[in-house]
Design a protein around this motif. Sequence first.
Motif, PDB file in Angstrom:
ATOM      1  N   TYR A   1      14.171  15.407   2.403  1.00 60.25           N
ATOM      2  CA  TYR A   1      12.823  15.782   1.992  1.00 60.25           C
ATOM      3  C   TYR A   1      12.284  14.806   0.954  1.00 60.25           C
ATOM      4  CZ  TYR A   1       9.038  18.429  -0.228  1.00 60.25           C
ATOM      5  OH  TYR A   1       7.827  18.819  -0.751  1.00 60.25           O
ATOM      6  N   LEU A   2      11.065  14.315   1.173  1.00 61.18           N
ATOM      7  CA  LEU A   2      10.409  13.420   0.226  1.00 61.18           C
ATOM      8  C   LEU A   2       9.390  14.180  -0.621  1.00 61.18           C
ATOM      9  CD1 LEU A   2       9.733  10.571  -0.921  1.00 61.18           C
ATOM     10  CD2 LEU A   2       8.061  10.361   0.950  1.00 61.18           C
ATOM     11  N   THR A   3       8.334  14.683   0.039  1.00 58.86           N
ATOM     12  CA  THR A   3       7.278  15.392  -0.686  1.00 58.86           C
ATOM     13  C   THR A   3       6.324  16.037   0.305  1.00 58.86           C
ATOM     14  OG1 THR A   3       5.609  15.172  -2.433  1.00 58.86           O
ATOM     15  CG2 THR A   3       5.681  13.437  -0.782  1.00 58.86           C
ATOM     16  N   ASN A   4       5.431  16.852  -0.211  1.00 60.02           N
ATOM     17  CA  ASN A   4       4.286  17.339   0.544  1.00 60.02           C
ATOM     18  C   ASN A   4       3.044  16.597   0.056  1.00 60.02           C
ATOM     19  OD1 ASN A   4       6.011  19.205   1.707  1.00 60.02           O
ATOM     20  ND2 ASN A   4       4.588  20.914   1.473  1.00 60.02           N
ATOM     21  N   TYR A   5       2.454  15.796   0.930  1.00 62.20           N
ATOM     22  CA  TYR A   5       1.203  15.124   0.585  1.00 62.20           C
ATOM     23  C   TYR A   5       0.044  16.092   0.813  1.00 62.20           C
ATOM     24  CZ  TYR A   5       3.695  10.644   0.574  1.00 62.20           C
ATOM     25  OH  TYR A   5       4.561   9.601   0.299  1.00 62.20           O
TER      26      TYR A   5
ATOM     27  N   LEU B   1      -4.626  -0.815   3.398  1.00 64.19           N
ATOM     28  CA  LEU B   1      -5.151  -1.594   2.279  1.00 64.19           C
ATOM     29  C   LEU B   1      -6.396  -0.944   1.687  1.00 64.19           C
ATOM     30  CD1 LEU B   1      -4.936  -4.250   0.619  1.00 64.19           C
ATOM     31  CD2 LEU B   1      -6.458  -5.291   2.327  1.00 64.19           C
ATOM     32  N   SER B   2      -7.264  -0.415   2.557  1.00 65.14           N
ATOM     33  CA  SER B   2      -8.498   0.210   2.073  1.00 65.14           C
ATOM     34  C   SER B   2      -8.221   1.505   1.316  1.00 65.14           C
ATOM     35  CB  SER B   2      -9.444   0.481   3.240  1.00 65.14           C
ATOM     36  OG  SER B   2      -8.953   1.520   4.067  1.00 65.14           O
ATOM     37  N   CYS B   3      -7.030   2.072   1.510  1.00 66.35           N
ATOM     38  CA  CYS B   3      -6.638   3.292   0.793  1.00 66.35           C
ATOM     39  C   CYS B   3      -5.711   2.990  -0.385  1.00 66.35           C
ATOM     40  CB  CYS B   3      -5.967   4.268   1.754  1.00 66.35           C
ATOM     41  SG  CYS B   3      -7.072   4.956   3.003  1.00 66.35           S
ATOM     42  N   GLY B   4      -5.632   1.728  -0.773  1.00 63.85           N
ATOM     43  CA  GLY B   4      -4.860   1.362  -1.955  1.00 63.85           C
ATOM     44  C   GLY B   4      -3.452   0.902  -1.690  1.00 63.85           C
ATOM     45  N   GLY B   5      -3.099   0.682  -0.424  1.00 60.71           N
ATOM     46  CA  GLY B   5      -1.759   0.236  -0.098  1.00 60.71           C
ATOM     47  C   GLY B   5      -1.551  -1.244  -0.382  1.00 60.71           C
ATOM     48  N   PRO B   6      -0.288  -1.697  -0.435  1.00 58.32           N
ATOM     49  CA  PRO B   6       0.005  -3.101  -0.747  1.00 58.32           C
ATOM     50  C   PRO B   6      -0.116  -3.988   0.489  1.00 58.32           C
ATOM     51  CG  PRO B   6       2.047  -1.912  -0.390  1.00 58.32           C
ATOM     52  CD  PRO B   6       0.937  -0.892  -0.274  1.00 58.32           C
ATOM     53  N   VAL B   7      -0.324  -5.280   0.249  1.00 62.84           N
ATOM     54  CA  VAL B   7      -0.245  -6.277   1.320  1.00 62.84           C
ATOM     55  C   VAL B   7       1.221  -6.639   1.509  1.00 62.84           C
ATOM     56  CG1 VAL B   7      -0.857  -8.618   2.027  1.00 62.84           C
ATOM     57  CG2 VAL B   7      -2.531  -7.191   0.826  1.00 62.84           C
TER      58      VAL B   7
ATOM     59  N   PRO C   1       4.170 -10.438   7.141  1.00 62.01           N
ATOM     60  CA  PRO C   1       4.540  -9.988   8.496  1.00 62.01           C
ATOM     61  C   PRO C   1       6.033  -9.958   8.778  1.00 62.01           C
ATOM     62  CG  PRO C   1       2.711 -11.532   8.587  1.00 62.01           C
ATOM     63  CD  PRO C   1       3.201 -11.543   7.170  1.00 62.01           C
ATOM     64  N   ASN C   2       6.809 -10.839   8.149  1.00 58.39           N
ATOM     65  CA  ASN C   2       8.243 -10.902   8.449  1.00 58.39           C
ATOM     66  C   ASN C   2       9.073  -9.976   7.566  1.00 58.39           C
ATOM     67  OD1 ASN C   2       7.805 -12.312   6.109  1.00 58.39           O
ATOM     68  ND2 ASN C   2       9.012 -14.114   6.680  1.00 58.39           N
ATOM     69  N   THR C   3       8.415  -9.101   6.811  1.00 60.93           N
ATOM     70  CA  THR C   3       9.131  -8.144   5.957  1.00 60.93           C
ATOM     71  C   THR C   3       9.571  -6.947   6.786  1.00 60.93           C
ATOM     72  OG1 THR C   3       7.750  -8.790   4.079  1.00 60.93           O
ATOM     73  CG2 THR C   3       8.973  -6.737   3.870  1.00 60.93           C
ATOM     74  N   ASN C   4      10.828  -6.580   6.678  1.00 64.97           N
ATOM     75  CA  ASN C   4      11.360  -5.468   7.474  1.00 64.97           C
ATOM     76  C   ASN C   4      11.104  -4.138   6.759  1.00 64.97           C
ATOM     77  OD1 ASN C   4      12.413  -7.222   9.468  1.00 64.97           O
ATOM     78  ND2 ASN C   4      14.193  -7.612   8.182  1.00 64.97           N
ATOM     79  N   SER C   5       9.830  -3.744   6.732  1.00 67.66           N
ATOM     80  CA  SER C   5       9.474  -2.533   5.990  1.00 67.66           C
ATOM     81  C   SER C   5       8.245  -1.882   6.589  1.00 67.66           C
ATOM     82  CB  SER C   5       9.224  -2.861   4.512  1.00 67.66           C
ATOM     83  OG  SER C   5       8.170  -3.808   4.407  1.00 67.66           O
ATOM     84  N   PHE C   6       8.036  -0.622   6.212  1.00 65.93           N
ATOM     85  CA  PHE C   6       6.816   0.126   6.492  1.00 65.93           C
ATOM     86  C   PHE C   6       6.288   0.642   5.157  1.00 65.93           C
ATOM     87  CE2 PHE C   6       8.987   1.299  10.708  1.00 65.93           C
ATOM     88  CZ  PHE C   6       8.427   0.208  11.353  1.00 65.93           C
ATOM     89  N   VAL C   7       5.034   1.087   5.152  1.00 67.16           N
ATOM     90  CA  VAL C   7       4.472   1.661   3.934  1.00 67.16           C
ATOM     91  C   VAL C   7       3.816   2.995   4.259  1.00 67.16           C
ATOM     92  CG1 VAL C   7       2.324   0.335   4.177  1.00 67.16           C
ATOM     93  CG2 VAL C   7       2.943   1.297   1.960  1.00 67.16           C
ATOM     94  N   LEU C   8       4.071   3.995   3.429  1.00 62.62           N
ATOM     95  CA  LEU C   8       3.420   5.300   3.523  1.00 62.62           C
ATOM     96  C   LEU C   8       2.289   5.318   2.504  1.00 62.62           C
ATOM     97  CD1 LEU C   8       6.261   5.825   4.798  1.00 62.62           C
ATOM     98  CD2 LEU C   8       6.110   8.154   3.899  1.00 62.62           C
ATOM     99  N   THR C   9       1.059   5.477   2.978  1.00 62.64           N
ATOM    100  CA  THR C   9      -0.102   5.453   2.100  1.00 62.64           C
ATOM    101  C   THR C   9      -0.909   6.730   2.291  1.00 62.64           C
ATOM    102  OG1 THR C   9      -0.226   3.037   2.351  1.00 62.64           O
ATOM    103  CG2 THR C   9      -2.147   4.150   1.412  1.00 62.64           C
ATOM    104  N   PRO C  10      -1.000   7.586   1.268  1.00 59.32           N
ATOM    105  CA  PRO C  10      -1.819   8.799   1.392  1.00 59.32           C
ATOM    106  C   PRO C  10      -3.301   8.468   1.404  1.00 59.32           C
ATOM    107  CG  PRO C  10      -0.927   8.604  -0.831  1.00 59.32           C
ATOM    108  CD  PRO C  10      -0.313   7.488  -0.029  1.00 59.32           C
TER     109      PRO C  10
ATOM    110  N   ASN D   1      -3.083  15.285  -5.160  1.00 58.26           N
ATOM    111  CA  ASN D   1      -2.073  15.075  -6.199  1.00 58.26           C
ATOM    112  C   ASN D   1      -2.098  13.582  -6.559  1.00 58.26           C
ATOM    113  OD1 ASN D   1      -1.275  14.909  -3.514  1.00 58.26           O
ATOM    114  ND2 ASN D   1       0.893  15.220  -3.947  1.00 58.26           N
ATOM    115  N   LEU D   2      -2.762  13.265  -7.668  1.00 56.47           N
ATOM    116  CA  LEU D   2      -3.108  11.893  -7.998  1.00 56.47           C
ATOM    117  C   LEU D   2      -1.896  11.023  -8.323  1.00 56.47           C
ATOM    118  CD1 LEU D   2      -6.319  12.500 -10.143  1.00 56.47           C
ATOM    119  CD2 LEU D   2      -6.140  11.959  -7.703  1.00 56.47           C
ATOM    120  N   ASN D   3      -0.745  11.632  -8.531  1.00 60.79           N
ATOM    121  CA  ASN D   3       0.459  10.833  -8.783  1.00 60.79           C
ATOM    122  C   ASN D   3       1.107  10.372  -7.479  1.00 60.79           C
ATOM    123  OD1 ASN D   3       1.229  13.381  -8.043  1.00 60.79           O
ATOM    124  ND2 ASN D   3       2.887  13.578  -9.549  1.00 60.79           N
ATOM    125  N   ALA D   4       0.538  10.745  -6.331  1.00 62.91           N
ATOM    126  CA  ALA D   4       1.046  10.267  -5.046  1.00 62.91           C
ATOM    127  C   ALA D   4       0.589   8.828  -4.848  1.00 62.91           C
ATOM    128  CB  ALA D   4       0.535  11.146  -3.911  1.00 62.91           C
ATOM    129  N   ARG D   5       1.536   7.939  -4.691  1.00 57.71           N
ATOM    130  CA  ARG D   5       1.241   6.518  -4.563  1.00 57.71           C
ATOM    131  C   ARG D   5       1.867   5.956  -3.279  1.00 57.71           C
ATOM    132  NH1 ARG D   5      -2.168   7.576  -7.414  1.00 57.71           N
ATOM    133  NH2 ARG D   5      -2.646   6.855  -9.519  1.00 57.71           N
TER     134      ARG D   5
END
Length: 290
Positions: free
Chosen positions: A168-172, A190-196, A199-208, A213-217
Amino acid sequence: MKIAIYGQAYQKVAVKSVDKLLTSLSAMGADIFIEEDYLHKLKMSSIDNRYGCFSKLDKSFDLLFSIGGDGTILRAITYVKDLGIPIMGINTGRLGFLATLQTEDIEVATKEIFAKRFSLEERSLLSISTTNGKKDFGQLNFALNEIAISRKNTTSMITVETYLNDEYLTNYWADGLIIATPTGSTGYSLSCGGPVITPNTNSFVLTPIAPHNLNARPLVIPDSTKIMLKASGREDHHLVSLDSRIFTIRNNTTLIIERAPFNIKMTQLHDQSFFKTLRKKLLWGADRRN
Protein backbone atom coordinates in the motif's frame (compact mmCIF):
# COMPACT_ATOMS: atom_id res chain seq x y z
CA MET A 1 12.90 0.20 -48.43
CA LYS A 2 9.21 -0.43 -47.76
CA ILE A 3 7.79 2.73 -46.19
CA ALA A 4 4.46 3.32 -44.44
CA ILE A 5 2.97 6.80 -44.10
CA TYR A 6 0.35 7.67 -41.49
CA GLY A 7 -1.60 10.82 -40.71
CA GLN A 8 -4.94 11.67 -39.13
CA ALA A 9 -6.49 14.78 -40.62
CA TYR A 10 -6.42 16.51 -43.96
CA GLN A 11 -4.71 19.85 -43.51
CA LYS A 12 -3.32 22.15 -46.17
CA VAL A 13 -0.18 22.68 -44.11
CA ALA A 14 0.37 18.90 -43.98
CA VAL A 15 -0.14 18.38 -47.72
CA LYS A 16 3.05 20.30 -48.42
CA SER A 17 4.92 17.89 -46.13
CA VAL A 18 3.29 14.87 -47.75
CA ASP A 19 4.17 16.07 -51.27
CA LYS A 20 7.76 16.69 -50.26
CA LEU A 21 8.04 13.33 -48.52
CA LEU A 22 6.54 11.39 -51.44
CA THR A 23 8.83 13.14 -53.91
CA SER A 24 11.91 12.41 -51.80
CA LEU A 25 10.99 8.77 -51.14
CA SER A 26 10.11 8.13 -54.79
CA ALA A 27 13.48 9.55 -55.87
CA MET A 28 15.15 7.06 -53.52
CA GLY A 29 13.19 4.16 -55.05
CA ALA A 30 11.10 3.38 -51.96
CA ASP A 31 7.96 1.24 -51.97
CA ILE A 32 5.38 3.61 -50.50
CA PHE A 33 2.16 2.66 -48.70
CA ILE A 34 -0.24 5.19 -47.14
CA GLU A 35 -2.76 4.31 -44.44
CA GLU A 36 -6.06 3.84 -46.29
CA ASP A 37 -8.17 6.43 -44.43
CA TYR A 38 -5.42 9.01 -44.72
CA LEU A 39 -4.95 8.25 -48.41
CA HIS A 40 -8.66 8.83 -48.98
CA LYS A 41 -8.35 12.25 -47.32
CA LEU A 42 -5.24 13.11 -49.32
CA LYS A 43 -7.01 12.40 -52.60
CA MET A 44 -8.85 15.67 -52.01
CA SER A 45 -5.50 17.29 -52.79
CA SER A 46 -3.00 16.63 -55.56
CA ILE A 47 -2.05 13.14 -54.30
CA ASP A 48 -2.56 10.61 -57.09
CA ASN A 49 -3.36 6.89 -57.11
CA ARG A 50 0.10 5.46 -57.75
CA TYR A 51 0.77 4.63 -54.10
CA GLY A 52 -0.26 1.53 -52.19
CA CYS A 53 -2.35 1.59 -49.03
CA PHE A 54 -2.54 -0.37 -45.80
CA SER A 55 -5.07 -0.98 -43.05
CA LYS A 56 -2.61 -2.85 -40.85
CA LEU A 57 1.14 -3.33 -40.80
CA ASP A 58 3.42 -6.35 -40.80
CA LYS A 59 7.12 -6.94 -40.30
CA SER A 60 7.90 -6.39 -43.99
CA PHE A 61 7.81 -2.60 -43.43
CA ASP A 62 11.14 -0.91 -42.76
CA LEU A 63 9.93 2.46 -41.46
CA LEU A 64 6.79 4.45 -40.70
CA PHE A 65 6.56 8.20 -41.24
CA SER A 66 3.99 9.93 -39.04
CA ILE A 67 2.78 13.28 -40.37
CA GLY A 68 1.20 15.56 -37.77
CA GLY A 69 2.04 16.21 -34.15
CA ASP A 70 2.83 14.02 -31.17
CA GLY A 71 -0.81 12.91 -31.02
CA THR A 72 -0.47 11.44 -34.50
CA ILE A 73 2.49 9.36 -33.36
CA LEU A 74 0.46 8.13 -30.39
CA ARG A 75 -2.16 6.93 -32.88
CA ALA A 76 0.50 5.46 -35.15
CA ILE A 77 1.75 3.11 -32.44
CA THR A 78 -1.64 1.35 -32.50
CA TYR A 79 -0.63 0.17 -35.99
CA VAL A 80 3.01 -0.57 -35.15
CA LYS A 81 2.25 -2.40 -31.87
CA ASP A 82 5.00 -4.94 -31.17
CA LEU A 83 6.25 -5.23 -34.76
CA GLY A 84 9.44 -3.26 -34.07
CA ILE A 85 8.93 -0.91 -37.05
CA PRO A 86 10.86 2.35 -36.45
CA ILE A 87 8.85 5.59 -36.47
CA MET A 88 9.93 9.01 -37.68
CA GLY A 89 7.64 11.94 -36.94
CA ILE A 90 7.27 14.92 -39.27
CA ASN A 91 5.94 17.83 -37.25
CA THR A 92 3.06 19.76 -38.79
CA GLY A 93 1.49 20.34 -35.37
CA ARG A 94 2.54 22.66 -32.57
CA LEU A 95 4.93 21.46 -29.87
CA GLY A 96 6.36 18.20 -31.17
CA PHE A 97 8.52 16.38 -28.60
CA LEU A 98 8.23 13.14 -30.59
CA ALA A 99 7.61 14.56 -34.06
CA THR A 100 10.83 16.53 -34.39
CA LEU A 101 11.45 16.55 -38.15
CA GLN A 102 10.46 19.80 -39.86
CA THR A 103 9.09 20.01 -43.40
CA GLU A 104 12.13 21.86 -44.73
CA ASP A 105 14.40 19.02 -43.53
CA ILE A 106 12.52 16.13 -45.18
CA GLU A 107 14.73 15.80 -48.26
CA VAL A 108 17.95 15.71 -46.25
CA ALA A 109 16.40 13.34 -43.69
CA THR A 110 15.32 10.77 -46.30
CA LYS A 111 18.82 10.72 -47.76
CA GLU A 112 20.26 10.19 -44.28
CA ILE A 113 17.82 7.36 -43.60
CA PHE A 114 18.58 5.53 -46.86
CA ALA A 115 22.29 5.93 -46.14
CA LYS A 116 21.67 4.37 -42.68
CA ARG A 117 22.97 7.49 -40.93
CA PHE A 118 20.55 7.43 -38.01
CA SER A 119 20.06 5.76 -34.65
CA LEU A 120 17.09 4.07 -33.01
CA GLU A 121 15.89 5.18 -29.60
CA GLU A 122 13.74 2.63 -27.81
CA ARG A 123 10.82 3.97 -25.78
CA SER A 124 9.09 1.96 -23.05
CA LEU A 125 5.31 1.62 -22.85
CA LEU A 126 2.73 0.93 -20.17
CA SER A 127 0.19 -1.88 -20.30
CA ILE A 128 -3.07 -2.12 -18.35
CA SER A 129 -5.38 -4.95 -17.36
CA THR A 130 -8.10 -5.67 -14.81
CA THR A 131 -8.47 -8.48 -12.31
CA ASN A 132 -12.12 -9.14 -13.19
CA GLY A 133 -11.29 -11.31 -16.19
CA LYS A 134 -12.87 -8.86 -18.64
CA LYS A 135 -10.96 -7.42 -21.57
CA ASP A 136 -12.04 -3.85 -20.85
CA PHE A 137 -9.23 -2.40 -22.98
CA GLY A 138 -9.20 -4.90 -25.85
CA GLN A 139 -6.01 -5.61 -27.78
CA LEU A 140 -4.79 -2.01 -27.62
CA ASN A 141 -4.18 -2.09 -23.88
CA PHE A 142 -0.94 -0.09 -24.00
CA ALA A 143 0.20 3.52 -23.96
CA LEU A 144 3.40 5.29 -24.97
CA ASN A 145 2.85 8.52 -23.03
CA GLU A 146 0.66 7.83 -20.04
CA ILE A 147 -2.29 6.06 -18.49
CA ALA A 148 -4.52 8.46 -16.57
CA ILE A 149 -7.40 7.79 -14.19
CA SER A 150 -9.78 10.71 -13.86
CA ARG A 151 -13.28 11.66 -12.71
CA LYS A 152 -16.35 11.43 -14.95
CA ASN A 153 -19.64 13.38 -14.99
CA THR A 154 -18.86 15.14 -11.74
CA THR A 155 -16.95 18.08 -10.34
CA SER A 156 -16.20 16.07 -7.20
CA MET A 157 -12.80 14.53 -6.67
CA ILE A 158 -12.16 10.80 -6.78
CA THR A 159 -10.09 8.61 -4.48
CA VAL A 160 -7.40 6.46 -6.11
CA GLU A 161 -6.21 3.68 -3.80
CA THR A 162 -2.65 2.89 -4.88
CA TYR A 163 -0.39 -0.12 -4.32
CA LEU A 164 3.16 -0.66 -5.58
CA ASN A 165 4.31 -4.30 -5.83
CA ASP A 166 1.33 -5.20 -3.60
CA GLU A 167 2.45 -2.75 -0.88
CA TYR A 168 0.00 0.00 0.00
CA LEU A 169 1.27 3.46 -0.97
CA THR A 170 -1.53 5.96 -0.37
CA ASN A 171 -5.01 7.12 -1.31
CA TYR A 172 -4.82 10.00 -3.76
CA TRP A 173 -7.75 12.37 -3.25
CA ALA A 174 -7.67 14.32 -6.49
CA ASP A 175 -9.16 14.89 -9.92
CA GLY A 176 -7.19 11.84 -10.96
CA LEU A 177 -3.79 10.19 -11.23
CA ILE A 178 -1.32 10.00 -14.14
CA ILE A 179 1.13 7.14 -14.62
CA ALA A 180 3.63 8.37 -17.20
CA THR A 181 6.57 6.87 -19.04
CA PRO A 182 9.77 8.85 -19.63
CA THR A 183 8.33 9.71 -23.05
CA GLY A 184 5.12 10.95 -21.45
CA SER A 185 6.96 12.94 -18.78
CA THR A 186 6.98 15.97 -21.11
CA GLY A 187 3.21 15.72 -21.69
CA TYR A 188 0.22 15.63 -19.35
CA SER A 189 2.39 14.78 -16.36
CA LEU A 190 4.60 17.84 -16.90
CA SER A 191 1.56 20.14 -17.00
CA CYS A 192 0.51 18.73 -13.61
CA GLY A 193 3.90 19.40 -12.02
CA GLY A 194 5.69 16.17 -12.84
CA PRO A 195 9.44 15.96 -13.59
CA VAL A 196 11.10 15.68 -16.99
CA ILE A 197 12.62 12.20 -17.36
CA THR A 198 15.14 11.31 -20.07
CA PRO A 199 13.91 8.63 -22.52
CA ASN A 200 16.50 5.99 -21.60
CA THR A 201 15.65 6.12 -17.87
CA ASN A 202 14.12 2.88 -16.62
CA SER A 203 11.38 4.53 -14.58
CA PHE A 204 7.77 5.68 -14.45
CA VAL A 205 6.28 8.64 -12.60
CA LEU A 206 3.02 8.85 -10.64
CA THR A 207 1.63 12.38 -10.85
CA PRO A 208 -1.63 13.35 -9.09
CA ILE A 209 -4.01 15.66 -10.93
CA ALA A 210 -4.99 18.66 -8.76
CA PRO A 211 -4.67 16.74 -5.46
CA HIS A 212 -6.66 17.94 -2.45
CA ASN A 213 -4.04 16.53 -0.08
CA LEU A 214 -1.41 19.13 -0.97
CA ASN A 215 1.49 17.06 0.36
CA ALA A 216 0.92 14.55 -2.47
CA ARG A 217 3.81 14.99 -4.87
CA PRO A 218 4.94 13.23 -8.07
CA LEU A 219 6.75 9.97 -7.34
CA VAL A 220 9.37 8.38 -9.62
CA ILE A 221 9.48 4.58 -9.43
CA PRO A 222 11.38 1.79 -11.25
CA ASP A 223 9.62 0.62 -14.40
CA SER A 224 9.73 -2.94 -13.06
CA THR A 225 7.07 -1.96 -10.48
CA LYS A 226 3.60 -3.46 -10.63
CA ILE A 227 1.08 -0.68 -9.98
CA MET A 228 -2.37 -1.57 -8.65
CA LEU A 229 -5.10 1.08 -8.57
CA LYS A 230 -8.70 1.20 -7.43
CA ALA A 231 -10.72 4.38 -7.96
CA SER A 232 -13.95 5.37 -6.24
CA GLY A 233 -16.11 8.47 -6.06
CA ARG A 234 -19.64 9.85 -6.04
CA GLU A 235 -20.36 8.63 -9.57
CA ASP A 236 -20.53 4.95 -10.49
CA HIS A 237 -17.84 5.19 -13.15
CA HIS A 238 -14.55 6.94 -13.84
CA LEU A 239 -12.42 7.46 -16.94
CA VAL A 240 -9.22 5.69 -17.91
CA SER A 241 -7.26 7.16 -20.81
CA LEU A 242 -4.48 5.39 -22.69
CA ASP A 243 -2.74 8.25 -24.47
CA SER A 244 -5.68 9.59 -26.51
CA ARG A 245 -7.98 6.55 -26.15
CA ILE A 246 -10.62 6.87 -23.42
CA PHE A 247 -12.52 4.10 -21.62
CA THR A 248 -15.27 4.19 -18.99
CA ILE A 249 -14.59 1.86 -16.06
CA ARG A 250 -16.85 1.00 -13.13
CA ASN A 251 -15.70 2.22 -9.71
CA ASN A 252 -13.69 -0.14 -7.50
CA THR A 253 -12.41 -2.09 -10.51
CA THR A 254 -8.85 -3.18 -9.76
CA LEU A 255 -6.47 -1.95 -12.44
CA ILE A 256 -3.01 -3.46 -12.93
CA ILE A 257 -0.47 -1.26 -14.72
CA GLU A 258 2.96 -2.59 -15.69
CA ARG A 259 5.67 -2.06 -18.26
CA ALA A 260 4.54 -3.44 -21.62
CA PRO A 261 6.49 -6.44 -22.97
CA PHE A 262 7.69 -4.48 -26.05
CA ASN A 263 9.20 -1.09 -26.89
CA ILE A 264 8.58 1.46 -29.63
CA LYS A 265 11.55 2.45 -31.79
CA MET A 266 11.90 6.15 -32.61
CA THR A 267 14.22 7.16 -35.45
CA GLN A 268 16.71 9.85 -34.54
CA LEU A 269 19.06 11.57 -36.98
CA HIS A 270 22.60 12.25 -35.81
CA ASP A 271 22.00 15.99 -35.42
CA GLN A 272 19.02 15.40 -33.13
CA SER A 273 18.98 14.80 -29.38
CA PHE A 274 16.51 14.85 -26.51
CA PHE A 275 18.30 17.74 -24.81
CA LYS A 276 18.32 19.77 -28.01
CA THR A 277 14.58 19.20 -28.27
CA LEU A 278 14.09 20.31 -24.65
CA ARG A 279 15.97 23.54 -25.24
CA LYS A 280 14.00 24.24 -28.39
CA LYS A 281 10.51 23.27 -27.26
CA LEU A 282 10.65 24.48 -23.64
CA LEU A 283 12.78 27.53 -24.47
CA TRP A 284 15.37 26.57 -21.86
CA GLY A 285 18.02 29.24 -21.67
CA ALA A 286 15.98 31.66 -23.76
CA ASP A 287 16.24 35.20 -22.41
CA ARG A 288 15.50 38.40 -24.29
CA ARG A 289 18.44 40.01 -22.49
CA ASN A 290 20.83 37.65 -24.31
